[in-house]
Structure formats: structure tokens, C-alpha cells
Design an enzyme around this catalytic site. Sequence first.
Site, PDB file in Angstrom:
ATOM      1  N   LYS A 105      40.050  48.963  32.646  1.00 28.14           N
ATOM      2  CA  LYS A 105      38.720  49.751  32.685  1.00 28.14           C
ATOM      3  C   LYS A 105      38.586  50.812  33.741  1.00 28.14           C
ATOM      4  O   LYS A 105      37.869  51.829  33.541  1.00 28.14           O
ATOM      5  CB  LYS A 105      37.410  48.442  33.181  1.00 28.14           C
ATOM      6  CG  LYS A 105      37.792  47.753  34.578  1.00 28.14           C
ATOM      7  CD  LYS A 105      38.129  46.358  34.084  1.00 28.14           C
ATOM      8  CE  LYS A 105      38.618  45.862  35.180  1.00 28.14           C
ATOM      9  NZ  LYS A 105      38.952  44.152  35.015  1.00 28.14           N
ATOM     10  N   VAL A 132      35.934  45.343  29.117  1.00 27.27           N
ATOM     11  CA  VAL A 132      34.461  45.115  29.551  1.00 27.27           C
ATOM     12  C   VAL A 132      34.051  43.896  28.858  1.00 27.27           C
ATOM     13  O   VAL A 132      34.004  43.251  27.647  1.00 27.27           O
ATOM     14  CB  VAL A 132      33.404  46.035  28.930  1.00 27.27           C
ATOM     15  CG1 VAL A 132      32.088  45.713  29.403  1.00 27.27           C
ATOM     16  CG2 VAL A 132      33.608  47.512  29.069  1.00 27.27           C
ATOM     17  N   GLY A 187      42.016  33.546  39.288  1.00 31.16           N
ATOM     18  CA  GLY A 187      42.487  34.586  38.556  1.00 31.16           C
ATOM     19  C   GLY A 187      41.288  35.496  38.039  1.00 31.16           C
ATOM     20  O   GLY A 187      41.615  36.415  37.273  1.00 31.16           O
ATOM     21  N   ASP A 201      34.122  47.663  40.099  1.00 32.55           N
ATOM     22  CA  ASP A 201      34.571  47.139  38.659  1.00 32.55           C
ATOM     23  C   ASP A 201      33.450  46.935  37.729  1.00 32.55           C
ATOM     24  O   ASP A 201      33.418  47.388  36.437  1.00 32.55           O
ATOM     25  CB  ASP A 201      35.050  45.588  39.084  1.00 32.55           C
ATOM     26  CG  ASP A 201      35.600  45.150  37.271  1.00 32.55           C
ATOM     27  OD1 ASP A 201      36.487  45.436  36.957  1.00 32.55           O
ATOM     28  OD2 ASP A 201      34.690  44.311  36.959  1.00 32.55           O
ATOM     29  N   LYS A 205      32.872  49.473  34.108  1.00 32.10           N
ATOM     30  CA  LYS A 205      32.518  48.900  32.625  1.00 32.10           C
ATOM     31  C   LYS A 205      31.275  49.553  32.314  1.00 32.10           C
ATOM     32  O   LYS A 205      30.978  49.766  30.829  1.00 32.10           O
ATOM     33  CB  LYS A 205      32.305  47.192  32.772  1.00 32.10           C
ATOM     34  CG  LYS A 205      33.782  46.653  33.175  1.00 32.10           C
ATOM     35  CD  LYS A 205      33.473  44.956  33.766  1.00 32.10           C
ATOM     36  CE  LYS A 205      34.855  44.512  33.967  1.00 32.10           C
ATOM     37  NZ  LYS A 205      34.755  43.358  34.657  1.00 32.10           N
ATOM     38  N   GLY A 302      39.606  36.008  33.186  1.00 30.01           N
ATOM     39  CA  GLY A 302      40.362  34.746  32.820  1.00 30.01           C
ATOM     40  C   GLY A 302      41.338  35.214  32.162  1.00 30.01           C
ATOM     41  O   GLY A 302      41.233  36.118  31.138  1.00 30.01           O
TER      42      GLY A 302
HETATM   43  N1  HSE Z   1      37.694  41.267  37.937  1.00 34.52           N
HETATM   44  C1  HSE Z   1      37.053  41.387  36.958  1.00 34.52           C
HETATM   45  C2  HSE Z   1      35.766  40.180  37.075  1.00 34.52           C
HETATM   46  C3  HSE Z   1      37.899  40.661  35.821  1.00 34.52           C
HETATM   47  O1  HSE Z   1      35.843  39.474  38.100  1.00 34.52           O
HETATM   48  O2  HSE Z   1      34.965  40.044  36.359  1.00 34.52           O
HETATM   49  C4  HSE Z   1      37.578  41.101  34.277  1.00 34.52           C
HETATM   50  O3  HSE Z   1      37.296  42.497  34.158  1.00 34.52           O
END
Ligand code: HSE
Length: 445
Positions: A105, A132, A187, A201, A205, A302
Site C-alpha cells: 500500500k 487495503v 504478524g 498505514d 489505504k 494476518g
Molecule cells: N499493518 C497492517 C495492519 C497490516 O495492522 O492493518 C495490513 O495492512
Amino acid sequence: MKQINIAILGCGVVGTGVAKLLMEKQPLLESKIGASLNLKYVVDLDTKTDRGIRFKDGVFISDATKAIDDPTVDIIVELIGGKGVAKDFILRALKNKKHVVTANKALIAEFGNDIVKIAAEHNSDFGFEASVGGCMPVIKTIRESLVANRINSITGILNGTCNYILTKISNEGCLFDVALKEAQAKGYAEADPFLDVEGHDSAHKLAILASLAYGMRINIKDIHVEGISKITPVDIEFAKDFGYTIKLLAISKNNTDKVEARVHPTMIPTVHPLAHVNGSMNALTINADATGETMLYGAGAGMMPTASAVLSDIADIARNIMVNQNLNSDSKPVTRIPILGFQDSNVRQISIMPITEINTCYYIRLAAADRPGVLSKITGILGNCGISIQSVHQKGRQANGPVPVFMITHRAVERDVQQALKEISELDAIPENPVVIRIEEDITT
Ligand code: HSE
């Protein structure tokens, strides 16, 4: 049966998930696509760590160019992340006339327009459903299912890490750092979790979704971004007492003149469905003229949920390849859906409304000296700035310390709120900077 060759670049959490899913679901995918998806290469600098997958000889390699330059490879799946080699590899693959799928992204938000242009020049397809909302089919929903709509607004919880942290603090009163470490262990978090907790982040998105929804080019730097690192359990408790829940929301509104696009912690009424989206789950409401409200909900991060979204793009491209193989050799290959949803000539540059112009309600928390007249000075400043107060509460008074004061305003223009807070902060009676959280009362559902 036609064989379509695939190379995965990057065998981290998501890359491993895609390799596993691709291998485990061969018969199901073949029955749906009518072609065999062959995992020809998995590329990673670390080929020693056991990923729990038994690769055929010659599949697990460390040289990306071997895969990108192999003329028999049809689809390159970039899952390295970041804006360094990932970008070079994507461009090299597109120039080699390969189709590309990515979950990257940050790269799309910043360089998406250039990448799409190069893809078009080389008749290559470019899939990014996994960029996204993890497994929520949000790109395809906006680009395909809602094709006949003017999209009015998008409001979403788009970062699993932040939602996990806020849920843990709210339900268990645990510390921010403890919740973040758990999200990393599961993760969900980016390699640099700053991108998650400081809202970047989610902004990446939101930039992708707003581009697709409104047919516009967005400068990511114009999106106002605030993260959750300053949210305290006190704010979460106050919000609960007054019927609100705090979520990190990505909000975009398609106003006639300017588009709003912002990411920040937001108080929303606890009765709203988004307030009940917990843990690492993501959700999104899209308001459009023909459909009214559409809401999507799903695992936003995940291994397997993200792998599922990557596979959906691989399947789309494989189906396109199947259609194109039946065309005359002199026909231009068909890419049925424009990568950005709109025909290129209709994608416009639109400016994003500065945050100072938005109009909403505000929660303000102050630490104020506990002496006569302080509150009247604060309310006086707010009044002079044209801000009307909905409620004021004083809670948690302690001997000899400043007293916490909580306020909720009626709708106000952000520029006026910022001016009032500046003047309030300059009072001797206010030892710390006020905390401000925007309130969205009227997200439609
Ligand atoms: N680091 C992102 C989150 C992963 O925590 O949503 C998925 O894009």
C-alpha cells in the site's frame, strides 16, 4: 490444461501464506479458473529458515531477477514491501510484460499513478486487492460492484494493529506497549510499527480507496494524519461513560468542491456498528447514491486473510490470460477492468480540503489548576472563538494537583478550535497541552 506460472517475491508472513494457499488449493483454483497455477519461484534473501512448506527443487531461490526475467513466468507477486527494491522489481516485471500483484500500500499510495501508466504501456495488469483491508474485498467492491454509483463517503477502520491496541486497552486496561508487542507477535504490524500507530498505514489505504472511489489522483502528503500513541485509558474511559468508542478512522467525504481525506482517532457513538469492530478486524462503510450504505467487515491483517486477497488478484489475471489466449495474435490484450476503476482520461487531480476547514464536534481534555475563575477563562476563550460547549465535566480531582476537565463541543470549524486551544494553552493555569479528539456523530449506516 493451460499452465500459468507464478513467482512470489518475498517469503515473509504474507508470502508464505500465498505459497501455502496456492499449493493447498490447486484443485479448487483449477476448477474455478480453468487453468493450472504453477508456483515456479519463491524468492527471498533468506532461503534457510523453514517456512513449513516443501518446495520442489529450484523453486525457493534468492535471486529475484532470475524470476522476473524468466520469459515463462506470467505473474510476479511482490510481497517484499517498502519503497526500495520492491518498486524496482515491479517496474522491471511490468516492462518485461508480466502481470504484477502486490499488497504494497505504501508504494501504491505514493507511486501508483506511475506504476499504472507503465502497466498500461506494456499491456500488463496490476492487482492490489490485498493492499487495503486484508481479506475484505474492498477494491473490487468500489471498482466493480459499485460501478453505477457516485460514492459520497468512505469511513473505515483500516489498521488491524491500531484496532487491536485500542480494543486491548479498552477491554483489559493493558498498557499501549504491551498491546503493540502482541500485535507484532501476531504478524499484524508493519516491519516499522510507527507506520501503524501513527496512522500512516491507514492514510496509504485511504489514498488508494479515495482514488478509486472518486477517480482522482491524490497527493498522500495532503491527507491529515494523526495516530493513536497519545490516546490514554482516561480518554477511553471518558468516551465509554458518554456513549462513545474511540477508533482510528480513515474518513473521506466527496464534497462537491473539495474532497475530505483524513486519518485520526475518532469518537463514534457506541451504537454505531463500527464501534463493535474489535481486535485486528477491519471494517468500512461506503455511502453511495444508488446503494445507500454498504458495510464490509473482515480480517484486516494476518497471513491467510491477506493471502486470500492476493489469490483473488492472481485468479482475475489468470482468467484474463485465458481470455487473451483465444484472441488473434495481432489483437491488443484485454484488461477488462481499468486498474483505477475509471478510464485513464477521466482520472482528475483534486485538492483535499485542509483539516482547518472541517466542521465537526470535539472532545477536549485539559489539566487545569484547581482555583476559582479558571473554568470561566477557558469557556470565555471558547466563546470568543465562536465555539459552543455541549457539556463540561470535572473528574478525578486530587489534592494539590491540576484537575482533569473534559469538554464536548457542538459542531465547530477546526480553525477556530485550534485558535482557542492555542490561547487556552498559553494560560498559566494550564500546565499541559490539551488533548483533542474529533467526534463523528453522523456516520451513516
Ligand atoms: N499493518 C497492517 C495492519 C497490516 O495492522 O492493518 C495490513 O495492512
